[in-house]
Write a protein that holds these residues in place. Structure first.
Motif, short mmCIF file in Angstrom:
data_model
loop_
_atom_site.label_atom_id
_atom_site.label_comp_id
_atom_site.label_asym_id
_atom_site.label_seq_id
_atom_site.Cartn_x
_atom_site.Cartn_y
_atom_site.Cartn_z
N SER A 1 -5.15 30.04 28.40
CA SER A 1 -4.93 29.63 29.80
C SER A 1 -5.59 30.61 30.77
O SER A 1 -6.09 30.21 31.82
CB SER A 1 -3.44 29.50 30.08
N LEU B 1 -9.46 30.14 30.66
CA LEU B 1 -9.87 28.91 31.34
C LEU B 1 -10.05 29.13 32.85
O LEU B 1 -10.80 28.42 33.51
CB LEU B 1 -8.81 27.82 31.08
N HIS C 1 -14.34 25.51 27.94
CA HIS C 1 -14.16 24.23 28.62
C HIS C 1 -14.27 23.06 27.67
O HIS C 1 -13.59 22.04 27.85
CB HIS C 1 -15.13 24.14 29.81
N ASN D 1 -10.93 22.86 26.05
CA ASN D 1 -9.96 22.29 26.98
C ASN D 1 -10.15 20.77 27.12
O ASN D 1 -9.19 20.00 27.06
CB ASN D 1 -10.12 22.97 28.34
N GLY E 1 -7.11 21.86 24.89
CA GLY E 1 -6.83 23.28 25.07
C GLY E 1 -6.39 23.99 23.80
O GLY E 1 -5.98 25.15 23.85
#
Ligand code: SF4
Length: 260
Positions: A84, A87, A120, A123, A128
């Motif tokens: 997280s 990202l 990305h 994700n 993710g």
């Protein structure tokens, strides 16, 4: 170099590889220190670290490449390697962390671009969670292709990534027939010296020859060759007198046209 020698070498290498596979997962270090090794093997908690470490394994020392996720996690770089958090980082921030306080790679801008794209892609395509890339016992063909879809992942790295997952981290696959040998400079040199291919063999020669030798799992003994290339079968003065394959190896038997 006789065909009989090649058969003995192939059978011996395959037997050794199968013996390794029959035992509990091996724990040789991918990276140092131990915390760096744990991070890239943490397929449950940090599966993206595995993907990014594979991506870094280009034209630098392997241990150094596999240690990059841990180096980036250090406070003076990014301070975290949680997905997280990653990202939220810009490509420029990733490049800065690759470069400061000291460069981590030969191609820091390129690695930052690939890493940003990978984060990305994980994700967007895998919700993710990079574990979804290899979840559900995929075929080797599907899994190699999934790695190839990452920016910066060529066939050598994609095959290496799948081979390590299967062979060393015991991720289940439906088959191994699309796991090619990762024909890097070490593997190609040892394969040629043993006499399997000519000294001027291309990477493709090695890959296709290995497919012929073991169609069910062409990359089966890539790690053994790679390790030999880094230890005994060095570019200069190979240590043939202490090599277990010397009795059937073309180079050791005096056929120095096999010198790669
Ligand atoms: S016998 Fe010598 S040349 Fe052959 S694989 Fe071993 S170290 Fe390399």
């Amino acid at each position: 170099m006789g065909q009989a020698d090649l058969v003995i070498l192939h059978d011996g290498l395959a037997a050794q590889a199968l013996d390794i596979l029959s035992k509990p997962a091996i724990s040789y270090p991918f990276a140092v220190p131990a915390a760096a090794d744990e991070l890239v093997k943490d397929l449950k908690g940090h599966p993206h670290a595995y993907v990014i470490a594979c991506m870094m394994d280009r034209q630098v020392n392997a241990e150094k490449a596999w240690g990059i996720p841990f180096e980036l996690q250090r406070q003076e770089r990014l301070g975290s390697f949680e997905f997280s958090f990653l990202l939220q980082q810009s490509e420029e921030r990733l490049e800065y962390a690759m470069l400061h306080p000291r460069p981590l790679h030969r191609f820091n801008a390129l690695m930052a671009t690939s890493m940003y794209a990978a984060i990305h892609r994980i994700n967007d395509e895998y919700d993710g969670n990079a574990r979804a890339i290899w979840a559900g016992r995929p075929s080797s063909r599907v899994l190699v292709h999934r790695f190839l879809e990452f920016r910066g992942m060529g066939p050598k790295i994609a095959n290496m990534a799948v081979n390590i997952l299967y062979r060393d981290l015991r991720v289940e696959l439906a088959d191994c027939s699309s796991i090619d040998i990762s024909a890097d400079v070490q593997v190609t040199r040892v394969y040629a010296r043993m006499g399997f291919v000519p000294q001027d063999a291309s990477i493709e020669d090695v890959i296709y020859h290995a497919r012929e030798m073991y169609p069910e799992y062409p990359g089966i003994y890539g790690l053994i060759l790679w390790d030999l290339g880094r230890t005994k079968c060095r570019p200069q003065n190979p240590a043939c007198t202490s090599c277990e394959w010397a009795a059937h190896c073309a180079y050791a038997k005096g056929d120095h046209t096999s010198l790669a």
